[in-house]
Design a protein around this motif. Structure first.
Motif, mmCIF file in Angstrom:
data_model
loop_
_atom_site.group_PDB
_atom_site.id
_atom_site.type_symbol
_atom_site.label_atom_id
_atom_site.label_comp_id
_atom_site.label_asym_id
_atom_site.label_seq_id
_atom_site.Cartn_x
_atom_site.Cartn_y
_atom_site.Cartn_z
ATOM 1 N N ILE A 198 -3.751 13.695 11.046
ATOM 2 C CA ILE A 198 -3.916 12.241 11.038
ATOM 3 C C ILE A 198 -3.431 11.735 9.690
ATOM 4 O O ILE A 198 -3.325 12.494 8.725
ATOM 5 C CB ILE A 198 -5.377 11.810 11.289
ATOM 6 C CG1 ILE A 198 -6.305 12.382 10.220
ATOM 7 C CG2 ILE A 198 -5.839 12.212 12.674
ATOM 8 C CD1 ILE A 198 -7.751 11.900 10.342
ATOM 9 N N GLN A 199 -3.124 10.442 9.643
ATOM 10 C CA GLN A 199 -2.544 9.873 8.425
ATOM 11 C C GLN A 199 -3.570 9.573 7.350
ATOM 12 O O GLN A 199 -3.261 9.609 6.155
ATOM 13 C CB GLN A 199 -1.778 8.590 8.775
ATOM 14 C CG GLN A 199 -0.582 8.820 9.689
ATOM 15 C CD GLN A 199 0.030 7.507 10.138
ATOM 16 O OE1 GLN A 199 -0.635 6.675 10.750
ATOM 17 N NE2 GLN A 199 1.301 7.310 9.825
ATOM 18 N N ALA A 200 -4.789 9.237 7.765
ATOM 19 C CA ALA A 200 -5.808 8.850 6.788
ATOM 20 C C ALA A 200 -7.178 8.972 7.425
ATOM 21 O O ALA A 200 -7.316 8.956 8.653
ATOM 22 C CB ALA A 200 -5.576 7.413 6.308
ATOM 23 N N LEU A 224 -11.069 7.645 20.913
ATOM 24 C CA LEU A 224 -10.078 7.520 19.851
ATOM 25 C C LEU A 224 -10.037 6.071 19.383
ATOM 26 O O LEU A 224 -10.281 5.143 20.165
ATOM 27 C CB LEU A 224 -8.696 7.947 20.322
ATOM 28 C CG LEU A 224 -8.513 9.426 20.665
ATOM 29 C CD1 LEU A 224 -7.097 9.685 21.170
ATOM 30 C CD2 LEU A 224 -8.822 10.315 19.467
ATOM 31 N N LEU A 225 -9.733 5.888 18.116
ATOM 32 C CA LEU A 225 -9.616 4.554 17.534
ATOM 33 C C LEU A 225 -8.219 4.387 16.991
ATOM 34 O O LEU A 225 -7.767 5.170 16.145
ATOM 35 C CB LEU A 225 -10.635 4.376 16.405
ATOM 36 C CG LEU A 225 -10.457 3.129 15.529
ATOM 37 C CD1 LEU A 225 -10.665 1.860 16.341
ATOM 38 C CD2 LEU A 225 -11.405 3.173 14.333
ATOM 39 N N LYS A 226 -7.529 3.368 17.476
ATOM 40 C CA LYS A 226 -6.196 3.033 16.968
ATOM 41 C C LYS A 226 -6.299 1.655 16.332
ATOM 42 O O LYS A 226 -6.707 0.674 16.970
ATOM 43 C CB LYS A 226 -5.166 3.033 18.095
ATOM 44 C CG LYS A 226 -3.741 2.822 17.618
ATOM 45 C CD LYS A 226 -2.753 2.963 18.784
ATOM 46 C CE LYS A 226 -2.657 4.397 19.274
ATOM 47 N NZ LYS A 226 -1.589 4.568 20.289
ATOM 48 N N ILE A 227 -5.913 1.574 15.063
ATOM 49 C CA ILE A 227 -6.105 0.334 14.321
ATOM 50 C C ILE A 227 -4.985 0.180 13.303
ATOM 51 O O ILE A 227 -4.475 1.172 12.761
ATOM 52 C CB ILE A 227 -7.487 0.332 13.630
ATOM 53 C CG1 ILE A 227 -7.825 -1.034 13.055
ATOM 54 C CG2 ILE A 227 -7.580 1.421 12.574
ATOM 55 C CD1 ILE A 227 -9.268 -1.157 12.608
ATOM 56 N N ALA A 228 -4.583 -1.068 13.068
ATOM 57 C CA ALA A 228 -3.564 -1.371 12.059
ATOM 58 C C ALA A 228 -4.249 -1.575 10.718
ATOM 59 O O ALA A 228 -5.098 -2.465 10.568
ATOM 60 C CB ALA A 228 -2.783 -2.615 12.461
ATOM 61 N N VAL A 229 -3.891 -0.754 9.750
ATOM 62 C CA VAL A 229 -4.513 -0.795 8.430
ATOM 63 C C VAL A 229 -3.501 -1.279 7.409
ATOM 64 O O VAL A 229 -2.394 -0.729 7.325
ATOM 65 C CB VAL A 229 -5.039 0.600 8.030
ATOM 66 C CG1 VAL A 229 -5.688 0.555 6.656
ATOM 67 C CG2 VAL A 229 -6.008 1.124 9.078
ATOM 68 N N PRO A 230 -3.812 -2.331 6.621
ATOM 69 C CA PRO A 230 -2.879 -2.787 5.581
ATOM 70 C C PRO A 230 -2.716 -1.744 4.486
ATOM 71 O O PRO A 230 -3.670 -1.064 4.101
ATOM 72 C CB PRO A 230 -3.535 -4.065 5.060
ATOM 73 C CG PRO A 230 -4.977 -3.930 5.399
ATOM 74 C CD PRO A 230 -5.038 -3.138 6.664
ATOM 75 N N ILE A 231 -1.504 -1.637 3.967
ATOM 76 C CA ILE A 231 -1.220 -0.652 2.922
ATOM 77 C C ILE A 231 -1.701 -1.142 1.558
ATOM 78 O O ILE A 231 -2.189 -0.363 0.744
ATOM 79 C CB ILE A 231 0.288 -0.338 2.891
ATOM 80 C CG1 ILE A 231 0.716 0.270 4.231
ATOM 81 C CG2 ILE A 231 0.619 0.598 1.749
ATOM 82 C CD1 ILE A 231 2.201 0.545 4.314
ATOM 83 N N GLY A 232 -1.575 -2.441 1.309
ATOM 84 C CA GLY A 232 -1.989 -3.006 0.025
ATOM 85 C C GLY A 232 -3.037 -4.078 0.198
ATOM 86 O O GLY A 232 -3.610 -4.260 1.270
ATOM 87 N N ASN A 233 -3.278 -4.836 -0.907
ATOM 88 C CA ASN A 233 -4.301 -5.875 -0.900
ATOM 89 C C ASN A 233 -3.744 -7.280 -0.695
ATOM 90 O O ASN A 233 -4.498 -8.227 -0.524
ATOM 91 C CB ASN A 233 -5.088 -5.842 -2.224
ATOM 92 C CG ASN A 233 -5.849 -4.543 -2.403
ATOM 93 O OD1 ASN A 233 -6.344 -3.982 -1.420
ATOM 94 N ND2 ASN A 233 -5.940 -4.070 -3.643
ATOM 95 N N VAL A 241 -0.151 1.698 11.599
ATOM 96 C CA VAL A 241 -1.061 1.971 12.717
ATOM 97 C C VAL A 241 -1.595 3.392 12.579
ATOM 98 O O VAL A 241 -0.826 4.349 12.487
ATOM 99 C CB VAL A 241 -0.348 1.787 14.073
ATOM 100 C CG1 VAL A 241 -1.279 2.190 15.216
ATOM 101 C CG2 VAL A 241 0.099 0.339 14.235
ATOM 102 N N THR A 242 -2.898 3.516 12.551
ATOM 103 C CA THR A 242 -3.565 4.802 12.376
ATOM 104 C C THR A 242 -4.430 5.097 13.591
ATOM 105 O O THR A 242 -5.111 4.207 14.103
ATOM 106 C CB THR A 242 -4.448 4.795 11.115
ATOM 107 O OG1 THR A 242 -3.628 4.514 9.977
ATOM 108 C CG2 THR A 242 -5.140 6.126 10.918
ATOM 109 N N CYS A 243 -4.391 6.348 14.030
ATOM 110 C CA CYS A 243 -5.226 6.774 15.161
ATOM 111 C C CYS A 243 -6.146 7.895 14.688
ATOM 112 O O CYS A 243 -5.682 8.891 14.121
ATOM 113 C CB CYS A 243 -4.366 7.250 16.320
ATOM 114 S SG CYS A 243 -5.310 7.612 17.831
ATOM 115 N N VAL A 244 -7.452 7.707 14.882
ATOM 116 C CA VAL A 244 -8.441 8.692 14.457
ATOM 117 C C VAL A 244 -9.473 8.857 15.573
ATOM 118 O O VAL A 244 -9.491 8.113 16.552
ATOM 119 C CB VAL A 244 -9.145 8.261 13.156
ATOM 120 C CG1 VAL A 244 -8.160 8.148 12.007
ATOM 121 C CG2 VAL A 244 -9.899 6.942 13.356
ATOM 122 N N LEU A 245 -10.350 9.823 15.384
ATOM 123 C CA LEU A 245 -11.455 10.014 16.316
ATOM 124 C C LEU A 245 -12.546 8.985 16.063
ATOM 125 O O LEU A 245 -12.868 8.680 14.914
ATOM 126 C CB LEU A 245 -12.058 11.416 16.155
ATOM 127 C CG LEU A 245 -11.308 12.606 16.742
ATOM 128 C CD1 LEU A 245 -12.029 13.891 16.369
ATOM 129 C CD2 LEU A 245 -11.178 12.497 18.239
#
Length: 308
Positions: A198-200, A224-233, A241-245
């Protein structure tokens, strides 16, 4: 409220006697409710390992098949053992006793948060009122803040006899299940990140926000959780887009009919409990009203009686 409940609200019935009767009815509900809860947890302990591995399989086969296949056989087997060990350890704690201890911790944290919010509100009102405790001139804003009722008494280690206490007991235990699976999800995600599958690893507060419905997620397979996470502030920062358990009770219930049926039987008991809670609220309000009325009339009688 159903008609049978309305029939019980006899305005001539003694409130104290009615509350004692409700405690007796709650006692009769405790044992079947506890048995159904234990049956639900037994099914859940069986399903968590199976559905967890199924979710991991979907994740690695759809999101990172090349990366998984590039791992050596020893690495893949070590990952499998790690995932199974974490899941097995977590399932051992899916018991009423452990969840109750966890629920008490969650409740204490909730109460601390509520008290902190109230403290900040009072500080803001004091600033609005010029910071003055006594404003006899009439200028400014005069507010009296009443202590909020303590709706969440500390959870007992045994099932409460009063309907409201038992309902809170059940609600906090359900919340403890959600939290327990969230914790397992985080541990599994850390293991997957160690193998770069996973990416993060998302912060647990973000997972909690998703579970609470405060953060909208993208469509994803079960658990599973797929969510768009901003890279910066920055506002216009790019997103990844990150997919995790994220193990969810509702996903597991939907996938396994016996677990879903067990949940429905549990909800049937809780519906009966909600009826008792409604009746309990009525009689408690009536008891308080009757006491206030008696005190008022007694005070009037005292001050109007001629002094010797």
């Amino acid at each position: 409220m159903n008609p049978s409940a309305l029939q019980d609200l006899n305005p001539h019935q003694d409130a104290s006697q009615a509350l004692r009767q409700l405690e007796a009815e709650t006692d009769q509900l405790v044992l079947p409710l506890l048995r159904q809860l234990e049956a639900y947890l037994a099914l859940l302990r069986q399903q968590v390992p199976h559905q967890t591995l199924q979710a991991v399989f979907v994740l690695v086969s759809q999101d990172c098949p090349e990366r998984y296949s590039s791992l050596g056989p020893g690495e893949r087997q070590a990952l499998q053992r790690r995932l199974q060990a974490l899941t097995r350890q977590s399932c051992c704690l899916l018991t009423v006793e452990h969840l109750l201890l966890l629920a008490r911790k969650l409740q204490a944290e909730h109460q601390r948060t509520r008290q902190e919010r109230r403290r900040k509100m009072l500080a803001a009102l004091e600033r609005l009122n010029g910071g003055e405790k006594d404003n006899s001139s009439g200028d400014g804003l005069i507010l009296a803040i009443q202590e909020p009722p303590q709706e969440d008494a500390t959870l007992t280690l045994v099932l409460p006899r009063d309907p409201q206490g038992l309902e809170n007991w059940c609600l906090w235990l359900r919340q403890a299940m959600v939290h327990h699976l969230r914790t397992l999800s985080h541990q599994l995600n850390v293991a997957l990140l160690n193998y770069h599958l996973i990416q993060a690893v998302l912060p647990v507060r973000l997972l909690d926000a998703v579970l609470a419905g405060d953060v909208e997620a993208m469509n994803a397979p079960a658990n599973l959780l797929k969510i768009a996470v901003p890279i910066g502030n920055e506002d216009n920062t790019p997103q990844v887009v990150t997919c995790v358990l994220l193990l969810r009770l509702q996903d597991m219930e939907f996938a396994h009919l016996p677990l879903r049926q067990s949940r429905q039987r549990l909800q049937k008991h809780q519906k009966s409990l909600q009826n008792l809670v409604t009746r309990s609220h009525h009689w408690r309000r009536r008891l308080v009203t009757e006491q206030a009325t008696a005190d008022w009339n007694n005070d009037l009688q005292q001050i109007q009686s001629p002094r010797p």
